[in-house]
Design a protein around this motif. Structure first.
Motif, PDB file in Angstrom:
ATOM      1  N   SER A 241       0.836  -1.194   0.000  1.00 27.97           N
ATOM      2  CA  SER A 241       0.000   0.000   0.000  1.00 27.97           C
ATOM      3  C   SER A 241       0.874   1.249   0.000  1.00 27.97           C
ATOM      4  N   ARG A 243       0.758   3.648   2.211  1.00 25.10           N
ATOM      5  CA  ARG A 243       1.256   3.841   3.574  1.00 25.10           C
ATOM      6  C   ARG A 243       2.350   2.841   3.903  1.00 25.10           C
ATOM      7  N   GLY A 244       2.210   1.616   3.408  1.00 27.62           N
ATOM      8  CA  GLY A 244       3.252   0.624   3.630  1.00 27.62           C
ATOM      9  C   GLY A 244       4.578   1.062   3.029  1.00 27.62           C
ATOM     10  N   TRP A 279       5.359   3.592  11.197  1.00 22.62           N
ATOM     11  CA  TRP A 279       3.951   3.681  10.806  1.00 22.62           C
ATOM     12  C   TRP A 279       3.329   5.007  11.224  1.00 22.62           C
ATOM     13  N   HIS A 284      -0.307   6.420  10.101  1.00 22.76           N
ATOM     14  CA  HIS A 284      -1.180   5.388  10.651  1.00 22.76           C
ATOM     15  C   HIS A 284      -0.579   4.893  11.971  1.00 22.76           C
ATOM     16  N   ASP A 309       4.414  -4.716   6.338  1.00 23.16           N
ATOM     17  CA  ASP A 309       3.841  -5.556   7.387  1.00 23.16           C
ATOM     18  C   ASP A 309       4.858  -5.741   8.513  1.00 23.16           C
ATOM     19  N   ARG A 354      -0.729  -6.537   9.918  1.00 22.30           N
ATOM     20  CA  ARG A 354      -0.776  -5.488   8.887  1.00 22.30           C
ATOM     21  C   ARG A 354      -1.511  -4.276   9.451  1.00 22.30           C
ATOM     22  N   PRO A 355      -0.796  -3.211   9.751  1.00 25.95           N
ATOM     23  CA  PRO A 355      -1.433  -2.043  10.372  1.00 25.95           C
ATOM     24  C   PRO A 355      -2.561  -1.434   9.562  1.00 25.95           C
ATOM     25  N   ASP A 356      -2.434  -1.409   8.232  1.00 34.53           N
ATOM     26  CA  ASP A 356      -3.441  -0.718   7.412  1.00 34.53           C
ATOM     27  C   ASP A 356      -4.379  -1.686   6.713  1.00 34.53           C
ATOM     28  N   THR A 358      -7.774  -3.548   5.873  1.00 32.97           N
ATOM     29  CA  THR A 358      -9.164  -3.096   5.962  1.00 32.97           C
ATOM     30  C   THR A 358     -10.033  -4.110   6.680  1.00 32.97           C
TER      31      THR A 358
END
Length: 378
Positions: A241, A243-244, A279, A284, A309, A354-356, A358
């Motif tokens: 992503s 953000r990743g 992050w 995030h 991740d 995985r912080p982001d 969904t």
């Protein structure tokens, strides 16, 4: 015998006696001391002994990592409690001001009743000269009575709220003190484990330290090779992503900075300090500790992990790293080491978060991976 001949004979006998004594068996005499033998060179410890040292160091640094996570958790909790106490203090101040205002209003109402003599409405009607005006006044009196009743209710509520806020603040202070003691205990445990490890390493010769480092690299490479050999990454495509990507860029920029327990940058990091700040920089925020990252963030299968991740290590989730693709991670290993790139399978993997993500699936039961056994965070 002439005197000269007698002297020569005496000298000859003296020499013969001396030679005889020196040649007699068992006669002691001093001999030249041999040169001192050179001190034997120190023999490096065999690999078996160094492996035992490595295992001991692994345990010490692992225990230090556990204590560091406890310290970081208590520190994070203390920050939240301090913020709550600050907010409660503000509310207590506001409530005291409101109670003072309500008390003033109640005093004004009491003074007004005193000025009217406290006569009942019937008495004022009978003594009054203008019945119509009395009725108007009676309406205002009724409104005033209702207002006074509401005022009394407000005062009681304000007093009750003020007590609740004060009790809550006192409880928060008590918790904060308990967490302060927990931080102090964790700090002592960290220092004890690290001191023991450093003393153990200091007793090694230079060649032994070099060999120990080589053994560590070999163990990590062996574990990584075994992990990759399972084909766990065969299906990954390396995409991530936005953000990743930002999180990976941040972590990459920290390469070479030293590990310091409890540090969150910008000059040094511990393992979860690095991942949480990466992050946060990606917009995030995530929990501060590796154990809370494992507990709170969405879990994904290891074969589905992508750059950005977080890889959680050991059964107690005491270490965390950031996956950057191609089977590699960036992490802050342990005291005495710098932020570095390593194989993702060089340590025992507990799972991946995985912080982001969904979707938040249920946490997996037990360990999330197969092989990956290796040394403690390096």
């Amino acid at each position: 015998m002439r005197t000269g001949e007698r002297g020569l004979l005496t000298a000859a006998l003296t020499v013969i006696c001396a030679v005889t004594v020196l040649a007699a068996p068992g006669t002691a005499f001093a001999a030249p001391a041999p040169p001192p033998a050179p001190a034997p060179a120190a023999t490096p410890a065999p690999d078996k002994d160094l492996e035992a040292v490595r295992a001991r160091l692994d345990r010490l640094y692992h225990d230090a990592a556990v204590a560091t996570d406890a310290y970081n958790g208590a520190e994070e909790k203390a920050r939240k409690q301090s913020a709550e106490i600050t907010a409660l203090t503000k509310r207590i101040t506001q409530q005291r001001q409101r109670l003072a205002e309500l008390t003033d209003r109640a005093g004004a109402a009491a003074r007004d009743q005193y000025r009217t003599g406290g006569l009942s409405p019937t008495a004022r009607f009978l003594l009054g000269d203008d019945p119509g005006r009395f009725l108007d006044d009676a309406g205002r009196v009724l409104q005033g009575q209702r207002a006074a009743s509401g005022l009394i209710t407000d005062v009681s509520r304000a007093q009750r709220d003020l007590k609740d806020y004060a009790d809550d603040a006192a409880a928060r202070w008590k918790e904060l003190e308990a967490d302060r003691k927990a931080r102090a205990a964790a700090r002592r445990e960290i220092r004890r484990q690290i001191d023991t490890a450093e003393k153990l390493e200091s007793r090694l010769e230079k060649k032994e330290k070099e060999r120990l480092a080589q053994l560590e690299r070999e163990a990590a490479a062996k574990a990584q090779t075994a992990w990759l050999g399972t084909g766990v990454l065969d299906g990954t495509d390396g995409t991530t992503s936005v953000r990743g990507e930002k999180a990976v860029r941040y972590a990459t920029a920290q390469l070479g900075k030293p590990y310091v327990w409890g540090a969150e940058g910008p000059d040094s990091f511990d393992c979860s300090g690095l991942t949480s700040q990466a992050w946060a920089a990606a917009g995030h925020p995530v929990p501060r500790t590796s154990q809370e990252q494992w507990r709170q963030l969405p879990h994904v299968a290891v074969e589905d992990m992508r750059p950005g991740d977080l890889v959680i290590y050991f059964d107690d989730a005491s270490h965390v790293a950031m996956y950057i693709g191609n089977g590699k991670i960036i992490h802050a290993p342990r005291p005495g080491r710098d932020v570095t790139v390593a194989g993702a399978g060089s340590m025992p993997i507990l799972g991946v978060v995985r912080p982001d993500a969904t979707h938040v699936p249920a946490p997996p039961a037990g360990r999330a991976t197969g092989p990956g056994g290796g040394s403690s965070p390096r």
